[in-house]
Design an enzyme around this catalytic site. Structure first.
Site, PDB file in Angstrom:
ATOM      1  N   ASP A   1      -6.223  -3.297   0.475  1.00  0.00           N
ATOM      2  CA  ASP A   1      -5.850  -1.891   0.443  1.00  0.00           C
ATOM      3  C   ASP A   1      -5.247  -1.639  -0.946  1.00  0.00           C
ATOM      4  OD1 ASP A   1      -4.902   0.716   1.315  1.00  0.00           O
ATOM      5  OD2 ASP A   1      -2.909  -0.201   1.391  1.00  0.00           O
TER       6      ASP A   1
ATOM      7  N   ASP B   1      -3.091   1.709  -2.108  1.00  0.00           N
ATOM      8  CA  ASP B   1      -1.808   2.421  -2.157  1.00  0.00           C
ATOM      9  C   ASP B   1      -0.776   1.762  -1.256  1.00  0.00           C
ATOM     10  OD1 ASP B   1      -2.653   4.547  -3.940  1.00  0.00           O
ATOM     11  OD2 ASP B   1      -3.996   5.090  -2.300  1.00  0.00           O
TER      12      ASP B   1
HETATM   13  C1  XBP Z   1      -3.600   5.955   0.750  1.00  0.00           C
HETATM   14  C2  XBP Z   1      -3.906   7.353   1.084  1.00  0.00           C
HETATM   15  C3  XBP Z   1      -4.443   8.225   0.070  1.00  0.00           C
HETATM   16  C4  XBP Z   1      -3.490   8.541  -1.049  1.00  0.00           C
HETATM   17  C5  XBP Z   1      -3.954   9.773  -1.785  1.00  0.00           C
HETATM   18  O1  XBP Z   1      -4.619   5.153   1.205  1.00  0.00           O
HETATM   19  O2  XBP Z   1      -3.761   7.751   2.212  1.00  0.00           O
HETATM   20  O3  XBP Z   1      -4.788   9.427   0.680  1.00  0.00           O
HETATM   21  O4  XBP Z   1      -2.212   8.804  -0.539  1.00  0.00           O
HETATM   22  O5  XBP Z   1      -5.194   9.583  -2.322  1.00  0.00           O
HETATM   23  P1  XBP Z   1      -4.697   3.530   1.082  1.00  0.00           P
HETATM   24  P2  XBP Z   1      -6.266  10.773  -2.434  1.00  0.00           P
HETATM   25  O6  XBP Z   1      -3.327   2.974   1.374  1.00  0.00           O
HETATM   26  O7  XBP Z   1      -5.722   3.172   2.105  1.00  0.00           O
HETATM   27  O8  XBP Z   1      -5.161   3.207  -0.298  1.00  0.00           O
HETATM   28  O9  XBP Z   1      -5.499  12.002  -2.757  1.00  0.00           O
HETATM   29  O10 XBP Z   1      -7.182  10.340  -3.550  1.00  0.00           O
HETATM   30  O11 XBP Z   1      -6.947  10.864  -1.096  1.00  0.00           O
HETATM   31 MG    MG Z   2      -1.883   1.613   1.940  1.00  0.00          MG
END
Ligand code: XBP
Ligand code: MG
Length: 252
Positions: A8, A10
């Protein structure tokens, strides 16, 4: 046999939510002349919904019903989100968000051990490119055989679709990979299809329901910065290395 590690982005590779995405959303709102402001606390609640466009809609439905939606609402949200992505990319270029402890080391050790690497995230592909190239260098993009991101699958996490898509691209089954996640929605998406999942929490996710995780840690750790185990076994290690990942995969 363990063949691949799927990460993952973020919250797992870097704490991008509070200081990256949230800030970029606010900059996009300001630029559009909107008086919306997502505080750190509010953003924690908004993280219940993954995907930036989906999160804006969730905010308007549940936290700001007074706003009168323009006729072409989807295009309005898409435009705002496009501007948010541009701000996010610039923040990454400015080096605003470092990788979390142990991430760079583990990626190097995994490559050394011949592991195949992939990304499975709900964020926009440009954001992944910006984070990786500004922290690990441009060449790091080629370390990942598959970068599964954003709208490539219609159902975002907690749906398992993004992990299934990545595994399919690699020709692997769930038994051949381990996932790395940080949140409730992420753990749901990986574990519902049976992927063993190593979770490293952060301020936004430490109190979430992370059941299904093989192990829950505060971070991946470094030789001089041991992790703390929140739930599960330490498998005789104090930082996440390939021996630890293999032990998690074996379940012992
Ligand atoms: C994290 C998310 C994303 C980001 C924003 O996902 O939920 O939506 O917060 O990104 P992960 P976008 O932990 O799976 O990486 O605005 O580009 O959607
Ligand atoms: Mg995440």
């Amino acid at each position: 046999m363990l063949e691949a590690l799927i990460f993952d982005v973020d919250g797992t590779l870097a704490d991008t939510e509070r200081d990256g995405h949230r800030v970029a959303f606010n900059q996009a709102f300001e630029e559009a002349g909107l008086d919306w402001h997502w505080s750190e606390d509010l953003y924690g609640q908004l993280l219940a919904v993954t995907g930036g466009k989906e999160r804006i809609k969730f905010y308007l439905n549940d936290f700001n019903q007074e706003f009168s939606k323009p006729d072409d609402f989807d295009a309005f949200v898409a435009g705002l989100h496009k501007s948010k992505t541009a701000h996010y990319v610039r923040l990454m270029e400015e080096g605003k968000v470092p990788l979390r402890p142990g991430v760079e080391r583990l990626l190097a050790e995994a490559r050394e051990a011949g592991m195949r690497l992939a990304i499975a995230t709900t964020t926009t592909p440009e954001n992944v490119t910006a984070l990786l190239s500004n922290t690990l260098g441009e060449e790091s993009l080629s370390w990942f055989e598959v970068i599964a991101a954003g709208d490539i699958v219609p159902a975002k996490k907690p749906a398992p679709d993004i992990y299934e898509w990545a595994l399919e691209q690699m020709g692997l089954s769930v038994e051949q990979a381990v996932a790395f996640e940080d949140s409730h929605n992420g753990v749901r998406s990986s574990t519902v299809i049976g992927l063993p999942t190593i979770v490293t929490v952060n301020g936004y996710t430490e109190n979430e329901d992370l059941s299904g995780a093989a192990v829950i840690l505060d971070h991946m750790g470094e030789p001089d910065q041991p992790f703390s185990v929140i739930e599960g076994s330490d498998y005789g290690h104090a930082h996440v290395n390939m021996e630890f990942v293999n032990a998690v995969h074996r379940g012992k």
